[in-house]
Design a protein around this motif. Structure first.
Motif, mmCIF file in Angstrom:
data_model
loop_
_atom_site.group_PDB
_atom_site.id
_atom_site.type_symbol
_atom_site.label_atom_id
_atom_site.label_comp_id
_atom_site.label_asym_id
_atom_site.label_seq_id
_atom_site.Cartn_x
_atom_site.Cartn_y
_atom_site.Cartn_z
ATOM 1 N N UNK A 166 -11.459 9.280 1.636
ATOM 2 C CA UNK A 166 -11.189 8.735 0.295
ATOM 3 C C UNK A 166 -11.468 7.241 0.260
ATOM 4 N N UNK A 167 -11.139 6.561 1.343
ATOM 5 C CA UNK A 167 -11.329 5.113 1.390
ATOM 6 C C UNK A 167 -11.058 4.598 2.785
ATOM 7 N N UNK A 168 -11.054 3.287 2.975
ATOM 8 C CA UNK A 168 -10.925 2.702 4.317
ATOM 9 C C UNK A 168 -9.570 2.909 4.987
ATOM 10 N N UNK A 169 -8.547 3.316 4.229
ATOM 11 C CA UNK A 169 -7.242 3.600 4.826
ATOM 12 C C UNK A 169 -6.931 5.096 4.768
ATOM 13 N N UNK A 170 -7.963 5.899 4.771
ATOM 14 C CA UNK A 170 -7.865 7.350 4.606
ATOM 15 C C UNK A 170 -6.840 7.976 5.554
ATOM 16 N N UNK A 171 -5.817 8.607 4.964
ATOM 17 C CA UNK A 171 -4.859 9.392 5.727
ATOM 18 C C UNK A 171 -3.804 8.616 6.473
ATOM 19 N N UNK A 172 -3.847 7.289 6.411
ATOM 20 C CA UNK A 172 -2.934 6.467 7.221
ATOM 21 C C UNK A 172 -1.567 6.349 6.562
ATOM 22 N N UNK A 173 -0.488 6.767 7.237
ATOM 23 C CA UNK A 173 0.850 6.542 6.678
ATOM 24 C C UNK A 173 1.205 5.059 6.733
ATOM 25 N N UNK A 174 1.745 4.555 5.636
ATOM 26 C CA UNK A 174 2.087 3.137 5.537
ATOM 27 C C UNK A 174 3.521 3.008 5.025
ATOM 28 N N UNK A 198 -0.729 1.493 -6.224
ATOM 29 C CA UNK A 198 -1.920 2.063 -6.868
ATOM 30 C C UNK A 198 -3.154 1.885 -5.988
ATOM 31 N N UNK A 199 -3.304 0.678 -5.442
ATOM 32 C CA UNK A 199 -4.472 0.399 -4.603
ATOM 33 C C UNK A 199 -4.415 1.218 -3.313
ATOM 34 N N UNK A 200 -3.240 1.326 -2.708
ATOM 35 C CA UNK A 200 -3.116 2.106 -1.476
ATOM 36 C C UNK A 200 -3.527 3.558 -1.698
ATOM 37 N N UNK A 201 -3.109 4.127 -2.832
ATOM 38 C CA UNK A 201 -3.540 5.498 -3.146
ATOM 39 C C UNK A 201 -5.063 5.563 -3.277
ATOM 40 N N UNK A 202 -5.644 4.590 -3.968
ATOM 41 C CA UNK A 202 -7.101 4.580 -4.144
ATOM 42 C C UNK A 202 -7.840 4.463 -2.812
ATOM 43 N N UNK A 203 -7.214 3.805 -1.842
ATOM 44 C CA UNK A 203 -7.841 3.593 -0.539
ATOM 45 C C UNK A 203 -7.603 4.749 0.418
ATOM 46 N N UNK A 204 -6.840 5.757 -0.030
ATOM 47 C CA UNK A 204 -6.602 6.934 0.805
ATOM 48 C C UNK A 204 -5.354 6.903 1.646
ATOM 49 N N UNK A 205 -4.532 5.878 1.503
ATOM 50 C CA UNK A 205 -3.330 5.744 2.328
ATOM 51 C C UNK A 205 -2.228 6.699 1.879
ATOM 52 N N UNK A 206 -1.205 6.825 2.743
ATOM 53 C CA UNK A 206 -0.064 7.697 2.477
ATOM 54 C C UNK A 206 1.223 6.883 2.590
ATOM 55 N N UNK A 207 1.710 6.293 1.491
ATOM 56 C CA UNK A 207 3.027 5.646 1.542
ATOM 57 C C UNK A 207 4.085 6.685 1.927
ATOM 58 N N UNK A 247 -9.271 -4.313 3.354
ATOM 59 C CA UNK A 247 -9.315 -3.180 2.426
ATOM 60 C C UNK A 247 -8.726 -3.551 1.071
ATOM 61 N N UNK A 248 -7.618 -4.280 1.076
ATOM 62 C CA UNK A 248 -6.981 -4.657 -0.187
ATOM 63 C C UNK A 248 -7.863 -5.640 -0.954
ATOM 64 N N UNK A 249 -8.428 -6.629 -0.252
ATOM 65 C CA UNK A 249 -9.281 -7.613 -0.934
ATOM 66 C C UNK A 249 -10.561 -6.952 -1.449
#
Length: 570
Positions: A123-131, A164-173, A288-290
């Motif tokens: 999905x993005x550069x943080x794909x699947x990463x729990x944060x 919102x951005x974390x979701x767009x980048x593929x992350x998992x809060x 990724x955020x920038x």
């Protein structure tokens, strides 16, 4: 105590019970007794995590995790489950979490996996990463309590921009973490969730205000966390818990939709920053955020795309033969022996790597310290008292625990700061004068920095300053009283990182003879030191760069980290 004390206490008790009920019952462990102060090894011995889950959560390098997720070698569901179980272990040992939402997080992880299975792409550069996230970042439908009883039962209507951005980048809060009431403490305790402890030694604080993140990350219960920093609140927990972190300049990363104390106070702005066990985590998150162009969602975010040249240190001799300056102390409070030794190690490592190291001369620090304090308390604590009045809870006056507190009294001097003596409520005009003074101080400090061109030998001013994060390592609860080493950078808006260096050692870090004490804080901090008490605690330092120099500071921190590892291996 307010007449509404039973009401706010009931609110807090019910909220803590809801947190307990949100933990899957089969994830509860037989926790060791409170007398066991170091609990870092419990996740490996408690029997909750499988061998594969221990392998996942022991992978501290974020690049490695992202690589396995991007190749489909590990699924987001299994990575998120592994870190969630370890986070729950950390919670039972250190009281680091506020919000636990297992089903929501795993549903998100499943969504990420399904996208990968269907498209073969991330999905993005943080794909699947729990944060993990400090309890300030609003998630739709959830309370953001932020340490106040009066904020319970007020779910957010929308996600903060960062979410919102974390979701767009593929992350998992996947969890939110504990903070102190008001946030303006270098420790972590509130009436709602209680006190967070340091897993290296539970008699010690993990720092604050992002202390929940510090404890969680030290336990490897999260691969990457996000905190906020207005006076050291990301950097102090990072140093106390053996982590890497970044304090960016005002507006470089998106703060919109994040709740806070003193909303509207914009002279010294709070900023968000990553905390992690690896340098790659700081880099991957920040870039990724920038790259997501947060200025399109947050009107205060600085419109500055990521600069590869700055990261590769094009403005710093391409990272070769740089000149660093060490701030051995801030002219207000002298550091403890473990912190001094960490600076000596860093100096030797940098010189061994071909860099020059000179001494930093503190410049107008007492004036900057006073200016900062007056700005922070210009409202005479009105903001804090107003939020406490929502429930009737009392304003917390000390971080010292009621029981088993560290007993150190010096001529009647308590180690904990209090708000009993409220400062004067300033007029708008008086506050404007402080703003004007702050601008003048920033200009004066910039000129002082630029003047080092005459002595660096590189043709440039000092590339960065190395300094303590605190005059000591993690300390007993209630004993953190001096925060200027970090506050300096918030007032001057200097981009700053934290990196781990060493551990306090009772044999190497003997107590120094008394010096001529500069003030009561200096005296108290000196007498706090006990080589046996502090033995084994991590020691981190700061790398201080220029305003809006996030790429360069990250790049220089990586140079620093490599130099330290090479020096220790030699």
């Amino acid at each position: 105590m307010s007449s509404n004390s039973k009401d706010w206490q009931k609110l807090c008790a019910e909220r803590k019970e809801r947190r307990l009920q949100s933990i899957p019952k089969d994830w509860l462990i037989h926790a060791p007794p409170e007398s066991q102060r170091n609990v870092l090894n419990v996740p490996e011995t408690c029997g909750l995590l499988t061998g594969h889950e221990l392998d996942i959560t022991s992978t501290t390098d974020v690049d490695t995790l992202l690589g396995k997720l991007a190749l489909g070698q590990w699924s987001s569901v299994e990575v998120t489950t592994a870190f969630y179980k370890r986070a729950i272990v950390a919670q039972q040992l250190t009281n680091c979490l506020t919000e636990i939402f297992v089903e929501k997080a795993l549903a998100r992880a499943k969504e990420v996996d399904e996208y990968f299975q269907q498209t073969g792409k991330t999905i993005g550069p943080l794909h699947g990463l729990p944060i993990s996230l400090k309890d300030q970042f609003c998630i739709k439908g959830m309370d953001t309590v932020m340490g106040y009883a009066g904020w319970i039962g007020k779910p957010a209507e929308k996600d903060s921009v960062l979410i919102e951005i974390l979701y767009d980048l593929g992350a998992v809060p996947f969890v939110r973490t504990n903070v102190p009431q008001t946030l303006l403490w270098g420790e972590t305790y509130n009436h709602v969730f209680g006190r967070t402890t340091n897993p290296y030694d539970r008699y010690m604080t993990p720092g604050g205000s992002t202390g929940g993140e510090g404890a969680l990350l030290a336990m490897h219960g999260s691969p990457l966390g996000v905190g906020t920093d207005i006076g050291g609140s990301v950097r102090i927990p990072a140093a106390f818990c053996g982590l890497y972190s970044l304090r960016p300049s005002y507006g470089r990363l998106p703060y919109q939709g994040c709740v806070n104390s003193q909303l509207g106070q914009e002279s010294i702005s709070s900023v968000l920053g990553p905390m992690t066990s690896s340098p790659s985590g700081v880099l991957r998150f920040t870039k990724a955020i920038i790259d997501a162009k947060p200025w399109n969602s947050d009107p205060l975010a600085v419109r500055k795309p990521w600069s590869r040249d700055e990261y590769e240190l094009g403005e710093h001799g391409n990272g070769v033969g740089m000149c660093f300056a060490i701030m051995w102390d801030d002219d207000i409070v002298k550091p403890h022996p473990p912190v001094i030794r960490a600076m000596e190690i860093t100096k030797a490592a940098l010189e061994a790597a071909g860099h020059k190291v000179i001494n930093w001369v503190p410049h107008r620090h007492a004036e900057i310290y006073k200016n900062t304090a007056q700005i922070f308390f210009a409202d005479s604590g009105h903001d804090f008292f107003t939020d406490c009045e929502l429930s009737g809870e009392p304003l917390i006056q000390t971080m010292s625990p009621a029981e088993n507190a560290h007993e150190l009294v010096l001529d009647g001097l308590p180690l904990s700061r209090t708000l009993v003596e409220k400062p004067a409520h300033l007029s708008a005009y008086d506050l404007w004068q402080l703003h004007n003074e702050k601008r003048e101080l920033r200009k004066s400090y910039l000129d002082h920095w630029e003047a080092t061109k005459a002595i660096t030998g590189t043709g440039r001013a000092v590339d960065a300053i190395i300094s303590p994060v605190s005059p000591h390592t993690a300390c007993p609860h209630g004993c953190h009283i001096h925060g200027f080493y970090t506050v300096l950078c918030n007032n001057l808006d200097l981009t700053t990182s934290v990196f781990p260096v060493s551990f306090a050692d009772k044999d190497l870090d003997k107590k120094l003879p008394p010096h001529e004490f500069r003030n009561q804080d200096d005296k108290a901090v000196y007498h706090l030191y006990d080589s046996e008490l502090f033995h084994g605690l991590p020691v981190g330092l700061q790398l201080i760069g220029r305003t809006l120099e996030e790429e360069g500071v990250i790049g220089m921190t990586e140079v620093m980290d490599k130099a330290l590892k090479a020096y220790k291996a030699a």
